[in-house]
Motif scaffolding. Structure first.
Motif, PDB file in Angstrom:
ATOM      1  N   HIS A   1       0.834  -1.198   0.000  1.00 48.03           N
ATOM      2  CA  HIS A   1       0.000   0.000   0.000  1.00 48.03           C
ATOM      3  C   HIS A   1       0.880   1.264   0.000  1.00 48.03           C
ATOM      4  O   HIS A   1       1.745   1.401  -0.840  1.00 48.03           O
ATOM      5  N   ASP A   2       0.662   2.153   0.956  1.00 49.90           N
ATOM      6  CA  ASP A   2       1.502   3.344   1.094  1.00 49.90           C
ATOM      7  C   ASP A   2       2.266   3.313   2.416  1.00 49.90           C
ATOM      8  O   ASP A   2       2.556   4.353   3.006  1.00 49.90           O
ATOM      9  N   ASP A   3       2.609   2.110   2.860  1.00 50.76           N
ATOM     10  CA  ASP A   3       3.236   1.927   4.175  1.00 50.76           C
ATOM     11  C   ASP A   3       4.761   1.960   4.047  1.00 50.76           C
ATOM     12  O   ASP A   3       5.407   0.950   3.738  1.00 50.76           O
ATOM     13  N   ILE A   4       5.336   3.118   4.292  1.00 54.89           N
ATOM     14  CA  ILE A   4       6.779   3.297   4.158  1.00 54.89           C
ATOM     15  C   ILE A   4       7.539   2.410   5.134  1.00 54.89           C
ATOM     16  O   ILE A   4       8.639   1.928   4.813  1.00 54.89           O
ATOM     17  N   GLU A   5       6.981   2.174   6.320  1.00 57.50           N
ATOM     18  CA  GLU A   5       7.681   1.319   7.289  1.00 57.50           C
ATOM     19  C   GLU A   5       7.874  -0.086   6.732  1.00 57.50           C
ATOM     20  O   GLU A   5       8.922  -0.710   6.957  1.00 57.50           O
TER      21      GLU A   5
END
Length: 415
Positions: free
Chosen positions: A231-235
């Motif tokens: 998704h947009d989960d940088i971690e």
């Protein structure tokens, strides 16, 4: 890829592609580009197909030739045979695991392998830049995936198999992804997928799992591609950055036209701000060759949301884009229309991302400009020193209004 393809062309390709070399050797007289050249040499916009393809009444898809023609409009395609066939949707490549329990399989059904290699060749003749991935199941699966007594199911304290995703044609059940033997099984199947000659890499859904990703990378080597639905989960990107080539960014950003359900767990709500930030981070930090794939859900007739998604990908990345149906719909996920906006041939990027004084963004390409106006910025004016054509409606002018959360492609007038 924006060319118009015809089933007749596909039929001619099949007639011309009778292999002179045994199919078991995974070779033919067809010569395809190296993987990195396929990715770096393609033109834009660059659209991908996540499992399910174009679904428009005016575009036939009943025959294999039809499906190949529609699939070849995309530059990346991935499949997972058990789920898609279970949903009653025909495959494009068509490779299927052999045996009753797909999760234990160590080979592919022979006829499907021959067919898939022929289909790959036909698709690459239509679109030489296509990249093919196979999803390997690691989080959950239908009960047929393993024997009921298998150690690879995740069980509760009473020994009952735990339910997983319930949005498919039948219930899915959780797999024991912390089991090292199961992790090795996933990696072994990933290796087999690449060794088949059909696929260029592996797709892992459901945010991934570090140990599994590490083992898959070791199994397929540095040349195979890995993409993970983070998704947009940088971690997650930070955890996987040494091993993956891209993120599948499956998103439903919140704005004035977001489609939601009464069940919050199904809505996948995100923010345009975090999507933009994550896309930039993934482009900077994930492994080469990169294949970041941005998908936004939305109503098919919401052309402004489609343009915003496409322009965000075009200005902020060298990646791929998809505007697809929201998952909570009762139809198979990721079905989509094909838009005229994607038909323009921009060529390759000639400049980097620029932010303008009005806070909109733009990027130059061989054959035009792409502008992106981020959600919350308000309407802006776009000006040129010469007359330009706006692709969304064909208007020719030197000044254009662009609405909040919108995107546009502008091309110069031809002599």
């Amino acid at each position: 890829m924006r060319k118009v393809y015809f089933p007749l062309m596909v039929a001619l390709i099949f007639s011309a592609c009778t292999p002179q070399v045994p199919i078991e050797n995974h070779q033919s007289s067809f010569q395809e580009q190296a993987l990195e050249m396929k990715i770096q040499g393609r033109s834009f916009p660059s659209v991908f197909q996540a499992w399910y393809g174009i679904d428009m009444p005016q575009l036939p898809r009943e025959t294999l030739s039809d499906r190949l023609a529609l699939a070849a409009k995309h530059d990346i395609l991935w499949e997972e045979p058990l789920s898609q066939l279970g949903e009653g949707v025909d495959l494009v490549l068509g490779l299927e695991w052999e045996g009753e329990h797909h999760g234990l399989s160590r080979s592919f059904e022979k006829n499907s392998l021959s067919r898939a290699l022929e289909n790959r060749q036909a698709l690459l003749t239509l679109n030489p830049h296509m990249v093919f991935l196979m999803e390997i199941r690691w989080r959950d699966a239908p009960m047929s995936f393993f024997p009921a007594e298998s150690e690879y199911w995740k069980r509760d304290e009473n020994g009952k198999v735990i339910e997983g995703w319930l949005g498919g044609w039948e219930p899915f059940y959780m797999l024991d992804y912390d089991n090292e033997a199961f992790q090795d099984n996933v990696a072994a199947q990933a290796k087999l997928a690449l060794e088949s000659g059909v696929y260029d890499g592996i797709m892992l859904d459901w945010s991934g799992h570090l140990s599994i990703i590490q083992k898959v990378r070791e199994a397929i080597g540095e040349q195979g591609l890995i993409i993970v639905n983070i998704h947009d989960d940088i971690e997650d990107g930070k955890k996987y950055r040494e091993y993956i080539n891209g993120s599948f960014m499956e998103l439903n950003p919140l704005d004035q036209s977001t489609l939601t359900t009464d069940d919050p767990s199904l809505n996948n709500l995100r923010k345009w701000d975090t999507i933009r930030e994550a896309l930039l981070w993934f482009e900077e930090h994930l492994q080469e060759p990169q294949i970041n794939c941005l998908e936004v859900w939305g109503a098919r007739k919401d052309l402004q949301r489609m343009r915003a998604t496409s322009a965000l990908a075009l200005t902020h990345s060298d990646g791929y884009v998809l505007y697809g149906d929201p998952n909570p719909l009762k139809t198979p996920d990721h079905l989509h229309d094909w838009y005229d906006f994607w038909e323009v041939d921009l060529g390759r990027p000639t400049g980097e991302l620029e932010q303008l004084p009005n806070q909109a963004y733009r990027r130059s390409y061989d054959h035009g400009w792409v502008y992106y106006n981020h959600y919350g910025n308000g309407a802006v004016e776009v000006k040129f020193e010469q007359e330009m054509r706006r692709i969304s409606d064909g208007q020719v002018a030197t000044s254009f209004r662009m609405e909040d959360r919108d995107g546009e492609i502008f091309t110069p007038l031809r002599p």
